[in-house]
Design an enzyme around this catalytic site. Structure first.
Site, PDB file in Angstrom:
ATOM      1  N   GLY A 150      36.303  13.617   3.789  1.00  0.00           N
ATOM      2  CA  GLY A 150      35.024  13.498   3.112  1.00  0.00           C
ATOM      3  C   GLY A 150      34.189  12.370   3.481  1.00  0.00           C
ATOM      4  O   GLY A 150      33.044  12.473   3.829  1.00  0.00           O
ATOM      5  N   LYS A 168      43.951   2.824  -0.139  1.00  0.00           N
ATOM      6  CA  LYS A 168      45.417   2.438  -0.136  1.00  0.00           C
ATOM      7  C   LYS A 168      46.139   2.774   0.898  1.00  0.00           C
ATOM      8  O   LYS A 168      46.000   3.719   1.516  1.00  0.00           O
ATOM      9  CB  LYS A 168      45.945   3.347  -1.422  1.00  0.00           C
ATOM     10  CG  LYS A 168      45.245   2.718  -2.623  1.00  0.00           C
ATOM     11  CD  LYS A 168      45.787   3.666  -3.814  1.00  0.00           C
ATOM     12  CE  LYS A 168      45.507   3.073  -5.195  1.00  0.00           C
ATOM     13  NZ  LYS A 168      46.045   3.905  -6.286  1.00  0.00           N
TER      14      LYS A 168
END
Length: 397
Positions: free
Chosen positions: A351, A198
């Site tokens: 991550g 996003k």
């Protein structure tokens, strides 16, 4: 950035016989049996602990683990698995101490692990009463937890306010040096890769970088929104049409400086989001209404790889496609290999980015791999992290 460094204090003999309180980031994933499934953060904390022990200090370490309720300790909140792993890595016993806020017994040359700090009432809101108690436990406070540097909590900020000495551990010092090298005085051209699902979660980062970088490579769902902004069709791909105006503003801000946001010229599409979905390479102008864009195409990947190989500095946050699926990993793999082969100083964080680095085995070819997710993103936004601010304030008296 002017901060005190724990390594300098140790080299000067100033840690000998002192009570040293280390705030580490030992927030590791555990399975249902309470066993550590990935111990990178524990291993990364070891150099600071060994430095303190070698210097003759009485060593206390603490960290948060998970999201416990303050004042309500549960067995699942315990750092016991971490104590066990630390003992293995250090080759010595690491006693785990509970209810430690009012006093800790530890002698020079010994090390103890203090139970989950977020169980302490007042930790998250940095209550002054707790901060004073924490500071009274030590002679030297060492922050070595970059992953929590964006939070002003009792063990990251309050203790640093009131401890006799507050300094940065080797891990935090390395983060500061790498971030300054990449963002404060970067070798040109500076290329940033910002990818994710996003635009909304990274809009402030994109806006901040649009005034700094020479090339801003976007990937994933973010790239789809930028393709819409460039007038391209994206079928049923993940995007945020309501943020097209903001994406255009980023493109325009870059263009006004003679910089660019490279828009994909080819993409890899599928009809469904699945590992076994047939993959088709298409020109970016040929995306059908029922297509899902799941990766950048080979021509786009090759063009971006050439830019990365010519870069002076690379900041990488996010894979550019669904690299977990073999049919849609070429873009991320190509970019990872280009970063590995580039002579640029590179810094990577987040991550998914770390997972891609591990998958393609380029750990030793990335200039610096950041240990913090949210903290790394806030630095990219241009924010001053609370942990940095208080350490600098203390260093400057």
């Amino acid at each position: 950035m002017n901060i005190l460094r724990f390594s300098d204090l140790c080299a000067q003999g100033k840690a000998q016989g002192q009570r040293v309180f280390i705030r580490a980031d030992l927030n590791v994933p555990l399975n249902n049996a309470g066993e550590i499934t990935e111990d990178t953060r524990v291993r990364a904390s070891v150099p600071c602990i060994e430095m303190a022990l070698k210097a003759g200090a009485a060593v206390m370490i603490t960290s948060h683990l998970g999201r416990p309720t303050e004042g309500e300790f549960q067995p699942a909140d315990s750092l016991a698995p971490v104590a066990k792993r630390l003992a293995e890595l250090l080759g010595r016993e690491v006693p785990l101490v509970a209810n430690w806020v009012d006093g800790v017994q530890v002698a020079p040359g010994q090390v103890v692990l203090l139970e989950n700090c977020r169980v302490n009432v007042g930790e998250k809101k940095n209550a002054p009463a707790l901060a004073h108690k924490l500071a009274a436990l030590c002679d030297i406070f060492v922050n070595d937890a970059f992953g929590t540097a964006h939070r002003a909590e009792g063990t990251t900020y309050g203790i640093a306010q009131f401890a006799p000495i507050a300094c940065a551990g080797p891990l935090l010092s390395a983060e500061i040096d790498a971030l300054q090298k990449a963002l404060a005085a970067p070798a040109q051209p500076l290329v940033a890769i910002v990818a994710g699902s996003k635009v909304s979660t990274k809009l402030t980062i994109l806006e901040a970088l649009s005034h700094k970088v020479d090339q801003l490579i976007v990937g994933g769902g973010i790239a789809n929104t930028f393709m819409l902004a460039a007038g391209l069709k994206i079928g049923k791909s993940l995007a945020e049409p309501d943020l097209v105006a903001q994406a255009k503003a980023v493109i325009d801000a870059m263009a006004a400086r003679g910089a660019q946001v490279p828009i994909p010229t080819d993409v890899v599409v599928a009809k469904t989001f699945a590992a076994d979905a047939p993959a088709t390479v298409k020109a970016a102008t040929d995306v059908a209404d029922d297509d899902l864009i799941l990766d950048i195409g080979p021509d786009t990947a090759a063009r971006l790889a050439a830019q990365l190989k010519a870069a002076g500095t690379i900041v990488w946050n996010g894979p550019v496609g669904v690299f977990e699926f073999a049919a849609f990993e070429n873009g991320t793999r190509t970019i990872a290999q280009a970063i590995a082969e580039s002579k640029a100083f590179s810094i990577a964080g987040g991550g998914d980015t770390l997972a891609a680095i591990a998958k393609y085995g380029i750990e030793d070819q990335v200039g610096y791999i950041s240990t913090g997710g949210g903290a790394f993103l806030e630095v990219l936004e241009g924010k001053t992290l609370p942990a940095f601010e208080i350490l600098e304030k203390r260093a400057n008296g």
